[in-house]
Design an enzyme around this catalytic site. Structure first.
Site, short mmCIF file in Angstrom:
data_model
loop_
_atom_site.label_atom_id
_atom_site.label_comp_id
_atom_site.label_asym_id
_atom_site.label_seq_id
_atom_site.Cartn_x
_atom_site.Cartn_y
_atom_site.Cartn_z
N GLU B 130 62.08 84.33 89.54
CA GLU B 130 60.85 84.08 90.12
C GLU B 130 60.90 84.09 91.71
O GLU B 130 60.13 84.43 92.54
CB GLU B 130 60.43 82.57 89.83
CG GLU B 130 60.08 82.32 88.41
CD GLU B 130 58.75 83.16 88.14
OE1 GLU B 130 58.93 84.34 88.17
OE2 GLU B 130 57.79 82.36 87.84
N THR B 183 49.54 86.13 96.35
CA THR B 183 50.34 84.80 96.31
C THR B 183 50.42 84.25 97.62
O THR B 183 50.31 83.12 97.73
CB THR B 183 51.36 85.03 95.27
OG1 THR B 183 51.09 85.64 94.09
CG2 THR B 183 51.91 83.64 95.22
#
Lengths: 308, 308
Positions: B130, B183
Site C-alpha cells: 500500500e 487519490t
C-alpha cells in the site's frame, strides 16, 4: 404499580468515558442518591425534603422538579408528585449528581403511573434537569442512570441511545479530590476544533471499546480507553491527575480518565480485587499532596435506577 | 500445506466505511483478483504474469512484489516465490485493487510456508504494498482482505486490528463510475482539522455501527452509516454522487457512501433482493448522465482471501 409511593436508588454515573467524550457513559452501583416519590392529588411537583447537599428546593430551581414537570407536561395524569431527595452524591464532583436526581424523579414517576413512557422518553425529560444544572441538555449521565450499564448516545437529533453490554467482572474506581473545578471553566478550555488525525484515533478507540464490551475482551477495553482530545486539555485543571493515572495503570487498571468534566478521576478494572488495589494507588497521590478525597469502588450497575 | 503452488481469490474491499474514515473496512465476495503463487528455489519474488490491468511487473515496482519481499525479510525460508496475477479489480476504482494484490501475495506465501505468520503480521507486510501504491502504508483495505468481514483498525502505533462480526443478510452494492479521481487529489482536499462537534457525531456513529454489527441490528447499522466529515468534501469530486445516494436510500439501502477515496460509491442492504434494487437505482443516475459504470452486488465476504 399499586403503591402511591416508592423509594428508589438512583446511581452516580461516569460520563465522557475516555475516547467516548459526550457519547459514552456508565452507571455505578456503590454510590447514588435515594429518593421517595409520592403521588398527590395536588397538581405539579413539590420537593418536600432535600438532605445531604445544599441545593434549591423550589420546583423550578431543582433539577428533579424541572425534569418531573417535563414528564407531567406529556402525561395524561391529572395529579402531581411529592419528592424527597436524600443526596449521597456530592454536587460538582463529576459523577452525575444532578443526573441522578433528574433521572430518578422521572423514573419513579413513570413507575407510579404504570410505565406510560419508554426509557428514551424518560431520558428526554431528565435532560431538562441537566439543562437547568449546566445550561446544556446533555444525555450522557441521565442515559446510563436510566438504562443501566454502558450507554452510547449515538445521536442527539434525533435522540438515539444504545445500551451496550457490560462484561461481568468490570469494576470502576472513582476518586474525588475535594477541589472545585467549575463545569463552565472545564467546557471553556476545550478547543472547538481538533485535528483530523486525533479524530481518527478517537473513533478508532470508540470502535475498539464498543467491540471489547460486546466480547468481554478486557485487554481490548483497556487498550481502547484512551482519549487523545479532551483529557490532555482538561486534566490540567485537576491537580495530581497525571500521577493518579500513572499509579492506577501501574496497579493494573485497564484504563483511567476524567469522570465527566472532573474533578473526579475514574479507572476501570477487571475484578473487585484489582479495583481495590487501584483505589489504594490513587489515594496515595492525594494523601501525599494533602488533598482530601472520597473514593468509590463499584461494580458497573447494569440495572440502573431501582426500587429499594 | 503440501503443495508448492496455490491459486487464490483475493477480494475487493471497501475502506472508509462512512463514519469509519481510515479505520473501518469490509471485504466483498463478488469481485476480486485471482493469483497463483509458487515456491521456487530461486530467492526473491518474481512476477511472472500480470493480466487484466496495465501495471508494472518489476518486483520493486509491483505491490505484490514489495509486500512479498517484506514477508521474506522476516522469514526463515531460504527460497523464493513466483507470482501470477489475474487482475479483475480495476486500479483506481476505490475498491482496494492494490490491497488485493498485496494481501493476496503474502496470504498465499504464508499458506505455502505452513502459516508461520499471524494475520496481523501479514497486514504489516501487505501495508508495504500500500505504501508503494499510494505513498501511505494504510491498513484499511488489506485488513478486511486478510481477516474477512468488517475490520476495525483501532490503532496504527501499535497496529491493532479487530475483526467485527457481519450480520448474515448484509449485502453491498458498489457502483464504479468510469471517471478518474486521483487519490492524491482526494487526500489533498481533506481539511487537516475538523470541528469537535462533528468529531463527536462521528464517534457516536462509529459506536452505533459497531454495536449494530454485533447485534444484527440492521436499522441501527443504517442510522449509523453517516459521515459528517469526509463525505461532504470528497463527494464533490464524484459527479452524480448526491443523486446516486438519494436513489440508493429511496430504494431501501441501509446507507450509502464513498468507497475508499472514490470514485466508487457503495451502499449496504439487508438481503440480496434489496441490493439488486439499489443497484438499479444507482445505475439509473449514470445512464442518464451518460457515464459508463461497473456495478457489483456482493454478500459481505466473511472469509477473506481463499484458495480456489
Amino acid at each position: 404499580m399499586d403503591s402511591n409511593e416508592i423509594r428508589i436508588f438512583s446511581p452516580a454515573t461516569i460520563a465522557n468515558v475516555s475516547c467516548g467524550f459526550d457519547v459514552l457513559g456508565l452507571a455505578l452501583d456503590a454510590v447514588g442518591d435515594e429518593m421517595i416519590i409520592r403521588k398527590t392529588s395536588k397538581k405539579g411537583i413539590t420537593i418536600t425534603k432535600l438532605t445531604g447537599q445544599d441545593l434549591p428546593t423550589e420546583t423550578l430551581h431543582n433539577v428533579a422538579g424541572v425534569a418531573g414537570l417535563a414528564l407531567l407536561a406529556e402525561s395524561e395524569y391529572m395529579g402531581g408528585f411529592e419528592i424527597e431527595i436524600y443526596k449521597k452524591i456530592k454536587a460538582g464532583s463529576g459523577i452525575g449528581s444532578s443526573a441522578a436526581s433528574s433521572a430518578g424523579a422521572v423514573w419513579a414517576m413513570n413507575a407510579l403511573l404504570d410505565y406510560p413512557f419508554s426509557n428514551l422518553e424518560l431520558v428526554k425529560f431528565a435532560m431538562e434537569g441537566e439543562r437547568l444544572a449546566s445550561g446544556v441538555a446533555h444525555a450522557d449521565n441521565v442515559a446510563p442512570a436510566l438504562f443501566g450499564g454502558f450507554t452510547l448516545v449515538r445521536s442527539y437529533h434525533p435522540l438515539d441511545i444504545i445500551k451496550i453490554p457490560t462484561p461481568e467482572a468490570l469494576y470502576a474506581t472513582v476518586i474525588h479530590p475535594q477541589i472545585e473545578v467549575k463545569t463552565s471553566d472545564s467546557r471553556r478550555i476545550l478547543k472547538t476544533s481538533i485535528s483530523l488525525e486525533d479524530g481518527i484515533k478517537q473513533w478508532g478507540n470508540v470502535g475498539g471499546l464498543i467491540a471489547g464490551l460486546y466480547t468481554n475482551d478486557y485487554e481490548l477495553i483497556g487498550r481502547s480507553l484512551v482519549d487523545h482530545i479532551v483529557e490532555p486539555i482538561r486534566s490540567i485543571l485537576i491537580p495530581g491527575f497525571d500521577k493518579v493515572k500513572e499509579n492506577a495503570l501501574e496497579a493494573g487498571a485497564l484504563g483511567c480518565g476524567i469522570s465527566g468534566s472532573g474533578p473526579s478521576i475514574f479507572a476501570l478494572s477487571k475484578g473487585e480485587e484489582n479495583a481495590r488495589l487501584v483505589a489504594d494507588a490513587m489515594k496515595n497521590v492525594y494523601q501525599k499532596i494533602g488533598v482530601d478525597y472520597d473514593v468509590h469502588i463499584s461494580k458497573i450497575n447494569t440495572e440502573g435506577i431501582k426500587i429499594i
